[in-house]
Write a protein that holds these residues in place. Structure first.
Motif, PDB file in Angstrom:
ATOM      1  N   ARG B 459      49.321 -16.754 -44.995  1.00 29.97           N
ATOM      2  CA  ARG B 459      49.837 -15.466 -45.462  1.00 29.97           C
ATOM      3  C   ARG B 459      50.247 -15.556 -46.938  1.00 29.97           C
ATOM      4  O   ARG B 459      50.076 -14.638 -47.715  1.00 29.97           O
ATOM      5  CB  ARG B 459      51.044 -15.089 -44.604  1.00 29.97           C
ATOM      6  CG  ARG B 459      51.343 -13.602 -44.602  1.00 29.97           C
ATOM      7  CD  ARG B 459      52.492 -13.307 -43.679  1.00 29.97           C
ATOM      8  NE  ARG B 459      53.689 -14.062 -44.080  1.00 29.97           N
ATOM      9  CZ  ARG B 459      54.734 -14.243 -43.267  1.00 29.97           C
ATOM     10  NH1 ARG B 459      54.728 -13.777 -42.051  1.00 29.97           N
ATOM     11  NH2 ARG B 459      55.778 -14.923 -43.692  1.00 29.97           N
ATOM     12  N   ASP B 460      50.817 -16.710 -47.345  1.00 28.44           N
ATOM     13  CA  ASP B 460      51.349 -16.839 -48.704  1.00 28.44           C
ATOM     14  C   ASP B 460      50.424 -17.607 -49.645  1.00 28.44           C
ATOM     15  O   ASP B 460      50.613 -17.574 -50.857  1.00 28.44           O
ATOM     16  CB  ASP B 460      52.696 -17.573 -48.672  1.00 28.44           C
ATOM     17  CG  ASP B 460      53.711 -16.853 -47.800  1.00 28.44           C
ATOM     18  OD1 ASP B 460      53.738 -15.602 -47.857  1.00 28.44           O
ATOM     19  OD2 ASP B 460      54.437 -17.535 -47.048  1.00 28.44           O
ATOM     20  N   HIS B 461      49.457 -18.385 -49.073  1.00 25.48           N
ATOM     21  CA  HIS B 461      48.663 -19.268 -49.936  1.00 25.48           C
ATOM     22  C   HIS B 461      47.192 -19.257 -49.533  1.00 25.48           C
ATOM     23  O   HIS B 461      46.832 -18.798 -48.445  1.00 25.48           O
ATOM     24  CB  HIS B 461      49.195 -20.705 -49.850  1.00 25.48           C
ATOM     25  CG  HIS B 461      50.661 -20.814 -50.129  1.00 25.48           C
ATOM     26  ND1 HIS B 461      51.192 -20.779 -51.391  1.00 25.48           N
ATOM     27  CD2 HIS B 461      51.728 -20.924 -49.275  1.00 25.48           C
ATOM     28  CE1 HIS B 461      52.510 -20.889 -51.325  1.00 25.48           C
ATOM     29  NE2 HIS B 461      52.864 -20.965 -50.052  1.00 25.48           N
ATOM     30  N   GLU B 462      46.356 -19.816 -50.450  1.00 26.85           N
ATOM     31  CA  GLU B 462      44.933 -19.975 -50.146  1.00 26.85           C
ATOM     32  C   GLU B 462      44.766 -21.367 -49.541  1.00 26.85           C
ATOM     33  O   GLU B 462      45.005 -22.369 -50.224  1.00 26.85           O
ATOM     34  CB  GLU B 462      44.139 -19.862 -51.453  1.00 26.85           C
ATOM     35  CG  GLU B 462      42.644 -19.869 -51.260  1.00 26.85           C
ATOM     36  CD  GLU B 462      41.949 -19.882 -52.619  1.00 26.85           C
ATOM     37  OE1 GLU B 462      40.938 -20.581 -52.736  1.00 26.85           O
ATOM     38  OE2 GLU B 462      42.467 -19.223 -53.559  1.00 26.85           O
ATOM     39  N   VAL B 463      44.402 -21.416 -48.247  1.00 27.93           N
ATOM     40  CA  VAL B 463      44.436 -22.694 -47.533  1.00 27.93           C
ATOM     41  C   VAL B 463      43.031 -23.171 -47.159  1.00 27.93           C
ATOM     42  O   VAL B 463      42.250 -22.416 -46.581  1.00 27.93           O
ATOM     43  CB  VAL B 463      45.291 -22.583 -46.250  1.00 27.93           C
ATOM     44  CG1 VAL B 463      45.366 -23.933 -45.541  1.00 27.93           C
ATOM     45  CG2 VAL B 463      46.686 -22.075 -46.583  1.00 27.93           C
ATOM     46  N   THR B 464      42.692 -24.417 -47.520  1.00 27.35           N
ATOM     47  CA  THR B 464      41.442 -25.042 -47.098  1.00 27.35           C
ATOM     48  C   THR B 464      41.810 -26.191 -46.157  1.00 27.35           C
ATOM     49  O   THR B 464      42.736 -26.952 -46.448  1.00 27.35           O
ATOM     50  CB  THR B 464      40.704 -25.645 -48.318  1.00 27.35           C
ATOM     51  OG1 THR B 464      40.605 -24.625 -49.316  1.00 27.35           O
ATOM     52  CG2 THR B 464      39.323 -26.154 -47.933  1.00 27.35           C
ATOM     53  N   VAL B 465      41.103 -26.282 -45.022  1.00 26.28           N
ATOM     54  CA  VAL B 465      41.423 -27.385 -44.115  1.00 26.28           C
ATOM     55  C   VAL B 465      40.210 -28.277 -43.905  1.00 26.28           C
ATOM     56  O   VAL B 465      39.076 -27.787 -43.815  1.00 26.28           O
ATOM     57  CB  VAL B 465      41.946 -26.881 -42.744  1.00 26.28           C
ATOM     58  CG1 VAL B 465      43.234 -26.099 -42.923  1.00 26.28           C
ATOM     59  CG2 VAL B 465      40.908 -26.039 -42.033  1.00 26.28           C
ATOM     60  N   VAL B 466      40.447 -29.585 -43.852  1.00 25.56           N
ATOM     61  CA  VAL B 466      39.381 -30.538 -43.503  1.00 25.56           C
ATOM     62  C   VAL B 466      39.936 -31.549 -42.508  1.00 25.56           C
ATOM     63  O   VAL B 466      41.123 -31.854 -42.519  1.00 25.56           O
ATOM     64  CB  VAL B 466      38.827 -31.298 -44.740  1.00 25.56           C
ATOM     65  CG1 VAL B 466      38.064 -30.364 -45.658  1.00 25.56           C
ATOM     66  CG2 VAL B 466      39.945 -32.007 -45.484  1.00 25.56           C
ATOM     67  N   ALA B 467      39.046 -32.067 -41.632  1.00 29.39           N
ATOM     68  CA  ALA B 467      39.504 -32.941 -40.552  1.00 29.39           C
ATOM     69  C   ALA B 467      39.335 -34.417 -40.886  1.00 29.39           C
ATOM     70  O   ALA B 467      39.628 -35.272 -40.061  1.00 29.39           O
ATOM     71  CB  ALA B 467      38.760 -32.609 -39.256  1.00 29.39           C
ATOM     72  N   ALA B 468      38.862 -34.740 -42.090  1.00 33.53           N
ATOM     73  CA  ALA B 468      38.689 -36.157 -42.443  1.00 33.53           C
ATOM     74  C   ALA B 468      38.994 -36.363 -43.921  1.00 33.53           C
ATOM     75  O   ALA B 468      38.712 -35.494 -44.757  1.00 33.53           O
ATOM     76  CB  ALA B 468      37.282 -36.616 -42.134  1.00 33.53           C
ATOM     77  N   ALA B 469      39.550 -37.531 -44.217  1.00 39.89           N
ATOM     78  CA  ALA B 469      39.929 -37.833 -45.598  1.00 39.89           C
ATOM     79  C   ALA B 469      38.692 -37.878 -46.506  1.00 39.89           C
ATOM     80  O   ALA B 469      38.758 -37.486 -47.670  1.00 39.89           O
ATOM     81  CB  ALA B 469      40.672 -39.159 -45.647  1.00 39.89           C
TER      82      ALA B 469
END
Lengths: 85, 556
Positions: B459-469
């Motif tokens: 809601r407040d930020h642009e979020v990118t998610v990844v499941a591995a380093a």
């Protein structure tokens, strides 16, 4: 009457036997009879006489009794003590 | 002089002359044998000398064969003699160290302890010596004064025992005792977790199975029926709030578990709130307590104590479990376990008392001895109280007991107050404040965590998610930049620490923008990574508002 306590054939004891015999057989000390007791065989006799080291020459008589410890190499000194009253 | 007096005078003179002649004969070596006073048998002197030599040889062999180091010091604390074992301990030549000061062989700490002990006349002390290769060796030194035949002090004799191994075993025993307590309580803890967990699952199922179809409709293409606000509040917020409350209880229990299962090497001390630790201990033992006693808590206002939280928890838990076991099962209303805290004479006093069987006077003096137990075989190791006492005395406190048969026992723990500068370092609750909108990368191998974090922050930020380093590294290498990287510490394949190392190399400003997420059960290297130098990290589980606050503060 003299009694010489010795420890078997230990060197000082042998020397004391030789010296004691010489004193008794000498001219100046007539009448002393010498008995030699080996404390290794008869320890009780030494203790009965209050002798704690060997060689020790004990004048049994005449009284008072007298003890001379050592190999008796200074025969004159020993004789002087033995004839003292 | 009467004739009798004269005669006795003469006799005395003669005896004296005989004694002198005997001594002269002894001194001149004219004696062959003497009577041994004890056995009343003559001992030939040459044999006596041989026996003396044999006896000396025997003592020398004992001194050299013993597994303890032996040192003899002169009056100036210089080494006069050491046996081979002592020289081996220090990796040096026995002859080479003769004449040097014993202090030159000690560590700085060893010197201080030794000097204090020498001036206090202590006979047994734990000190550290320095091995030739620079390592420190923990030893126990038992000292005794050496005197000559006339009783004059001529030096000191020390028996030195290497206790490095003993210290290691002691540490291991402490852990195994803690693990044994945990094992006893595991069933109870599982029960404690299962109850709230059942509530979480049931409430979420209720929302998912019964309410979602009503809101969305059985056919997703049809519009949802109109819902009143009140209905939504009652039917959705109610079960979700209950689930949330139950989940919070699980979180508390897991926090308690973490206190008791902390790494054995982590014995750092700091300010500890005894009330928090006592509450954790009571929760851990609750399944044991509840069928046996009421718990009365009288917490007085006390400052934090200087201790290690895990070790202190072990002490409290042990005292509580002991108190519980002194009470019969099934009469909880009649029996009482009372805990109280108070401040007396600059020290914090914690008492755990019970209305149980009490300890017979003949056992009272032995309860702190290792391996002393009155429990049936297999029920107790007999180490619990011995270890408790050691933990408490190690931090400068005391553990004492008063007991009356038939009335109960009271264990008193006296603890030192934490130093002032450390007390100020206690974390305080941060005021929530949302910062600017930022670009955030979240790295975690647990998909559920990724989804939850994204939901909380999107809601407040642009979020990118990844499941591995590796994916995160690839993004940064390809030129993408983030204001903040939230990264799990322990992941298979590539850990958060490794990602940090790689980023430091290829994009150092991104490495500096990392905050780590930890599940708490991390490894020794993980702990070291987070604390030296200190790195920002968030402990799981975290709640949404907390997470938003930390991110907001970071982006401000």
């Amino acid at each position: 009457m003299l009694r010489l306590y010795v420890a078997g054939a230990a060197p000082n004891s042998l020397r004391a036997v030789t010296n004691a015999r010489a004193i008794c057989e000498g001219q100046s000390a007539p009448g002393f009879e010498l008995e030699i007791v080996d404390v290794l065989k008869h320890p009780r006799r030494a203790l009965a006489d209050g002798v704690l080291v060997t060689p020790t020459l004990l004048r049994v008589s005449p009284l008072p009794t007298l003890k001379i410890v050592g190999s008796l190499s200074d025969k004159d000194q020993v004789l002087l003590m033995l004839v003292a009253k | 002089m009467t004739p009798a007096e004269a005669s006795s005078h003469r006799e005395l003179g003669q005896r004296l002359a005989e004694a002198e002649a005997t001594i002269a004969a002894l001194l001149s070596g004219q004696i062959d044998a003497v009577f041994d006073a004890v056995s009343e048998t003559p001992v030939l002197l040459s044999q006596a000398q041989q026996a003396l030599r044999a006896s000396e040889e025997q003592y020398r062999q004992i001194v050299e064969a013993t597994s303890d180091g032996i040192i003899r010091l002169d009056l100036l604390d210089r080494i006069f003699f050491v046996n081979r074992r002592f020289a081996e301990m220090l990796g040096c030549d026995p002859v080479g160290i003769v004449g040097t000061s014993v202090f030159d062989l000690m560590s700085r700490q060893g010197k201080l302890v030794m000097e204090a002990a020498l001036s206090a006349g202590t006979e047994s002390l734990d000190v550290t010596f320095c091995h030739k290769d620079g390592t420190e060796i923990s030893v126990n030194l038992a000292a005794s004064a050496l005197v000559d035949v006339e009783g004059h002090l001529i030096g000191n004799l020390g028996v030195v025992r290497d206790v490095t191994e003993r210290k290691r075993l002691q540490a291991q025993l402490m852990v195994s005792d803690r693990m044994a307590s945990m094992g006893t309580l595991a069933a109870g803890v599982a029960h404690e977790i299962n109850n709230p967990l059942a509530a979480v699952i049931a409430n979420l199922d209720y929302v998912s199975e019964n309410l979602a179809p009503k809101i969305i409709g059985r056919d997703p293409s049809k519009a949802a029926p109109k819902m009143s606000r009140a209905w939504l509040l009652d039917e959705i917020k109610g079960p979700l709030d209950d689930a949330r409350e139950a989940a919070d209880r699980v979180r508390l229990i897991v926090r308690d578990l973490k206190i008791f299962s902390r790494s054995p090497s982590d014995d750092r001390r700091g300010p500890v709130d005894v009330k928090v630790v006592m509450e954790s201990s009571l929760r851990m033992a609750w399944n044991e307590i509840r069928h046996r006693a009421r718990v009365v808590k009288l917490y007085g206002q006390v400052p934090p104590v200087e201790a290690n939280e895990a070790r202190l928890g072990q002490v409290f838990l042990n005292l509580i479990v002991n108190a519980t076991q002194s009470l019969p099962e099934g009469q909880a209303e009649r029996n009482e376990i009372r805990v109280n805290t108070r401040l007396t004479a600059g020290q914090v006093i914690v008492e755990v008392s019970d209305t149980g069987a009490g300890i017979p006077p003949e056992n009272l003096g032995r309860i702190f001895d290792a391996f002393f137990t009155t429990k049936v075989a297999g029920a107790g190791t007999g180490l619990g109280l011995a270890i408790c006492q050691r933990i408490v005395t190690d931090i400068g406190g005391a553990l004492t007991v008063e007991s009356q048969v038939g009335k109960g026992s009271c264990f008193t723990v006296t603890l030192p107050i934490a130093r002032a500068e450390e007390r100020e370092a206690i974390p305080f609750v941060e005021v929530v404040r949302v910062g600017r909108r930022g670009r955030i990368l979240v790295v975690d191998d647990e998909e559920m965590v990724l989804r939850a974090v994204k939901r909380s922050l999107a809601r407040d930020h642009e979020v990118t998610v990844v499941a591995a380093a590796r994916e995160a590294l690839a993004l940064c290498v390809s030129g993408q930049r983030f204001d903040l990287i939230l990264c799990d510490l322990m992941m298979p394949d590539m850990t958060g620490m490794e990602l940090h190392k790689e980023l430091s190399r290829v994009a150092s400003e991104q490495a500096n923008s990392m905050i780590f997420l930890t599940g708490g059960a991390f490894t020794e290297s993980g702990r070291h990574f987070l604390t030296d130098p200190p790195r920002e990290h968030i402990e799981k589980p975290f709640d949404a508002s907390n997470l938003r606050a930390i991110v907001g503060r970071y982006l401000r």
